[in-house]
Scaffold this active site. Structure first.
Site, PDB file in Angstrom:
ATOM      1  CD  GLU A 240      94.221  -2.548  47.741  1.00  0.00           C
ATOM      2  OE1 GLU A 240      94.696  -3.691  48.183  1.00  0.00           O
ATOM      3  OE2 GLU A 240      94.476  -1.572  47.460  1.00  0.00           O
TER       4      GLU A 240
ATOM      5  CB  THR B  38      94.235   5.303  50.884  1.00  0.00           C
ATOM      6  OG1 THR B  38      95.666   4.202  50.899  1.00  0.00           O
ATOM      7  CG2 THR B  38      93.782   5.489  49.133  1.00  0.00           C
TER       8      THR B  38
END
Lengths: 306, 306
Positions: A128, A181
Site C-alpha cells: 500500500e 491522494t
C-alpha cells in the site's frame, strides 16, 4: 492446492470521526485475484485486467506486498499473480489496498498459513505504501480482517477488529473524477485546534461504544467530522448536497470515503440503504458528472477464497 | 423520607488518552452529604466540614447545582445541604464535582426521581462550572453514572457509560501541593499537531475497545497521552519517576489525574494495585513533599444513598 482464486473487497477508511484509524470492509464490491504456486522462486505478475497497472513486481502494490511476505520466510517456491481489477484506482474505496491484501492473503493460504491476519496487514501495508507514499493500514486492515477495524497505533502496528451490529449497510457513491491522494492530503492542516481534536475523540469514542452496544442512535450522533471534512469537501463536486440528501433520507451518517472522491453513508437495514442510495444519486445528477454507486452489507469476513 | 445521607465518590478524569472526555468513578474515597427537605422553599447550605468553602448558595458548587435542578421544576419545598468534605479541593480527583453531583442526586431522590441520571449530569455541570470556569462533565459524569464514562459531546450534553472489566483497580497518589486548574489549563497548547491528534484518537478507540472486551493488554497499550501530558507533567514534582515506578511495578498505565497534581495508575487486580501503590509512594518520597494515596476498585454505582 497450488492455485487459489480470491475475492479482495473494497473498503471505506476514516468514517468521519476516525481519520487514519478507522476502516470498514464492504461486500460485493472487490477485485479478484488468482495466485499460483510455482517451482521457480520469486513473484511474477502475469496478468492484469480492468486497469492499466505495471506488471513489474517492484512497481505493483500486489508485487511489493507479496515480496514483503516471501522475503520474511524465503519459501522454496515462487508465486504468479493475476489481478482482475473491479475497484477503480483513485476512487477512495481502497483499490490498492485490495490488491496488496489479496496478494499476501493468497500466498499465505498456499503456504499453509504461516502468518496471522494481523501479520498479513503488516505485509500488505508495505505494498500500500507504494501507492500512497507512506505506510497506512486504515484500508488494508479492514480488507484483511473484515468488519470494522481500528488502527490503534504503529511502531509496532496494532490493529483491532471492532465488533459491529448486524444491520449496518454502507452506500458508496463514486463520482468518476480523478482526485489524487496527494492533493487530498495537501489540503489538510498540519495542526488541529485542541477543542476540535477533543470533539473528534469524543465522537470516535462514541462511535466505537455504539458499535459494541449496537446503539444505532449513538453511532449516528458520533458520525461527525470537524477536523478533515471541512478542508476536504471542497475537492468533491456536489459533496454537501449528496451528504444532506443521505441524511434527509435517513442515513445514520455520511462523509468522505478515504481520501475521496467517493462519498459514503451508513444506514440501518437494506431498505433504508436503498432509499439513501437513491437520494444520493438523485442529488448527484445535478453535477452532470458520471458516477456509479454500491450498496453493501458490512463484510465481516474480509478477503477470502472463492 | 425527608432526609437523605449520601456518598459522593472521587473521580479520575482524562485517563491519558481521553482529555476532557473520559472519566472513572472511585470507591472508598469521597465526600458525604446530608440533604434535608424543608417546607421553606430555596436551597440553604447549613454546614460544611473538612474544607473552608462558602456557605452562600450562589457561591457554592453544591448550591449552584441544586439551584439548576430546582429552578427547572420549582418544587413546593426547599432543601438544606450539609457537606462533609473528604476529597481535598484542588487534588485533581473531582472534589467540586462530587459536591455538585451529590447535591443534585440527593434532591432528585427526595423528590421521587423526576430526573434521569444523564439529566443530573447536566445540572451538576452547572455547579462544576462555578469551580472550573466552564461547563465540563468529565468528572461529574462518572460521579453520577459510576464506572467509566465518555462525554461524546456537548450541545446537547451526550454522556455514555462504558462497560468495563471487573478486575480494574485504580491507584491515586496525591501530592499535597496546590495546583490551580487555571494554571494547568494555561500550559496547554491551543492546537495539536494532526499526527499527535491521530495517535490520541487511535489510543482512545483502543482503550474503549479494551474496556468492552476486557482486553487488559489493549487497555495497557492504549493508556498513553501524547497531547496533554508532555505539557502538563512539568507542573507536578516527581511525576516521571512516579509514573515509571508504577509501570515498572506492573501498572497497565499511569498519568495525570484530571488537571493534577494527583497521579493515577490503573492495574489489573488488587494485589497488583497494592504493589504499584507501594512503588509510586516509595518513588515520591524523594520529593520530600507530603502526600496521601488511595487504592480503589472501579465504582460501578456512582453517587449513592448510605
Amino acid at each position: 492446492m497450488n492455485e487459489i482464486k480470491i475475492f479482495c473487497p473494497a473498503t471505506i477508511a476514516n468514517l468521519n470521526c476516525g481519520f487514519d484509524v478507522l476502516g470498514l470492509c464492504l461486500e460485493g464490491i472487490g477485485d479478484e485475484m488468482v495466485i499460483r504456486q510455482t517451482t521457480e522462486k520469486g513473484i511474477r505478475i502475469t496478468k492484469i485486467t480492468g486497469a492499466d497497472l505495471p506488471l513489474e513486481t517492484a512497481k505493483n502494490v500486489a508485487g511489493v506486498a507479496a515480496l514483503a511476505l516471501v522475503n520474511t520466510i524465503n519459501p522454496d517456491c515462487g508465486f504468479e499473480i493475476e489481478i482482475h481489477k473491479k475497484i477503480k484506482a483513485g476512487s477512495g474505496i481502497g483499490s490498492s489496498s485490495a490488491s496488496a491484501a489479496g496478494a499476501v492473503f493468497g500466498i499465505n493460504e498456499l503456504l499453509g498459513r504461516p502468518f496471522t491476519k494481523p501479520q498479513l496487514v503488516d505485509f500488505a501495508m508495505k505494498g500500500e505504501a507504494l501507492a500512497s507514499g507512506c505506510e497506512h493500514a486504515d484500508n488494508v486492515a479492514p480488507c484483511v480482517l473484515g468488519g470494522f477495524t481500528l488502527v490503534r497505533g504503529y511502531n509496532p502496528l496494532d490493529v483491532i477488529k471492532i465488533q459491529s451490529p448486524s444491520e449496518l449497510f454502507a452506500v458508496v457513491l463514486h463520482p468518476q473524477i480523478e482526485l489524487k491522494t496527494s492533493d487530498s492530503r495537501a489540503v489538510l492542516p498540519s495542526a488541529v485546534p485542541l477543542k476540535d481534536a477533543i470533539t473528534q475523540w469524543g465522537n470516535l469514542g462514541g462511535f466505537i461504544a455504539g458499535l459494541y452496544t449496537s446503539d444505532y442512535s449513538l453511532i449516528s450522533r458520533s458520525l461527525r467530522d470537524v477536523v478533515i471534512e471541512p478542508h476536504r469537501h471542497k475537492l468533491i463536486p456536489g459533496f454537501e448536497n449528496v451528504k444532506n440528501a443521505a441524511l434527509d433520507a435517513g442515513a445514520l451518517g455520511s462523509g468522505i470515503s478515504g481520501a475521496g472522491p467517493s462519498i459514503f453513508a451508513l444506514c440501518k437495514g437494506q431498505d433504508k440503504a436503498e432509499k439513501v442510495a437513491y437520494a444520493m444519486s438523485s442529488s448527484f445528477l445535478d453535477t452532470g458528472i458520471a458516477f456509479d454507486f454500491h450498496i453493501s452489507k458490512v463484510n465481516d469476513e474480509g478477503v477470502k477464497t472463492i
